[in-house]
Design an enzyme around this catalytic site. Structure first.
Site, PDB file in Angstrom:
ATOM      1  CB  CYS A   1     -73.264  15.428  72.436  1.00  0.00           C
ATOM      2  SG  CYS A   1     -74.255  13.974  71.996  1.00  0.00           S
TER       3      CYS A   1
ATOM      4  CB  CYS B   1     -77.867  12.541  78.376  1.00  0.00           C
ATOM      5  SG  CYS B   1     -76.237  12.273  77.650  1.00  0.00           S
TER       6      CYS B   1
END
Length: 361
Positions: free
Chosen positions: A110, A206
């Site tokens: 990410c 997440c």
């Protein structure tokens, strides 16, 4: 750390205390600050499956918190939608890795693909001089180029997740919290009267906020196709399993096997749908091969001595690393290490400086 002249700086705001303090400090220093939040995961899709919300850096609450902090600081704020890119570059690889017998680290991906490629590109489109994030790490300019160093707070150092940064990226990125401790950051948050001053930190992935990655994988990719045998290193079949992706190297709990000694997962043969188990001594690994290797600032001419970290919370250990070709390297540990896990990142340090890293192959 900061340049002398006042700059236009985009701050990646997640709605947490670290990025909020980052924005506040830069605004206090007189810079033109623009808050920007990445929409990378549709939290409502998770909530729709089990009735819970997504509690990490992509929820509606987090976007709301980031927007309110920006309003309180009097800075412009926007949300950029990277959901498709996140699905393709992070979630799809997360699933592919698990179904290929690897244990992925999506946070590195990410940072590499979303924050420091797409978000940095968006910042440059706004003619921003710099992109700032709330990472606990430091970027310094030296004679040979930019170098990445650990954050001064050893309990919060996040340099491990940033080993893929390039020279061009480091020239345009700043980490204002790199010289601070978490307690100091919270003190700043209280001083600025930020609404997130006491907000708890998120710890989970997440897009798997409940920690149940098996549920996530089976919802994304289906169940049953990776069921198979549990096999001892001697070749003896000891039982059956319900998916190779349920296991990781070094795992002891949950095997459900009767044996004279404790058994650990020592290998995953996804091609043959087998989980390989053995006694603790079978976990010891003296050397490993890395792929997709990044060097900072440039590859060494030959083998070098490093301190190697094979997981985020792993204590660094002495090792020798040498490039094999342009994108791979071999690491030899001074002492055999347990828990060397394909799919995880291995990062090399010289003192507090990151000299490179790659993916355990």
């Amino acid at each position: 750390m900061m340049r002398e002249a006042k700059k236009r700086i985009v701050v990646a705001m997640s709605g947490g205390v670290d990025s909020s303090v980052t924005a506040a400090l830069l605004k206090e220093q007189g810079h033109e600050v623009i808050g920007m939040t990445m929409r990378i995961w549709n939290a409502s899709s998770f909530a729709g499956k089990n009735g819970e919300g997504c509690g990490n850096c992509c929820s509606h609450d987090d976007v709301y918190d980031a927007r309110r902090v920006a309003e309180g600081l009097g800075i412009p704020f926007s949300v950029v939608n990277f959901e498709e890119e996140f699905q393709r570059r992070v979630i799809d690889r997360f699933c592919d890795d698990y179904f290929s017998g690897r244990t992925p680290n999506p946070c590195v991906l990410c940072n590499q693909s979303l924050k420091f490629e797409l978000l940095l590109r968006r910042a440059r489109e706004l003619e921003a001089d710099l992109l700032a994030t709330g990472h606990y790490a430091r970027i310094e300019r030296e004679s040979q180029g930019f170098v990445l160093r650990k954050g001064l707070d050893p309990a919060k150092d996040q340099s491990y997740f940033l080993f893929t940064l390039t020279q061009d990226q480091m020239a345009r990125i700043i980490f204002p919290l790199g010289n601070l401790s978490k307690d100091e950051v919270r003190s700043h948050a209280a001083r600025f009267k930020l609404r997130v001053a006491e907000k708890a930190e998120s710890q989970d992935i997440c897009f798997v906020p409940d920690g149940d990655y098996v549920r996530f994988l089976e919802e994304e990719c289906g169940a049953g196709r990776m069921d198979g045998e549990i096999v001892h290193v001697s070749g003896q079949v000891l039982g059956r399993h319900r998916g190779t992706y349920r296991y990781t190297i070094g795992q002891r709990k949950g095997l459900g096997l009767a044996w004279s000694e404790p058994l650990y997962v020592v290998g995953i043969d996804a091609a043959n749908k087998r989980v390989l188990v053995g006694e603790k001594e079978h976990l010891a690994v003296r050397e490993m091969r890395l792929s997709e290797v990044h060097w900072n600032p440039a590859p060494p001419l030959g083998e070098i001595r490093v301190a190697c970290r094979i997981r985020y919370r792993h204590r660094e250990v002495p090792a020798t690393v040498a490039p094999v070709d342009a994108c791979s390297a071999k690491v030899v540990f001074d002492q055999p290490q347990q828990g060397v896990t394909p799919g995880q990142a291995a990062v090399f340090y010289d003192g507090d400086r990151v000299v490179g890293g790659g993916w355990i192959a």
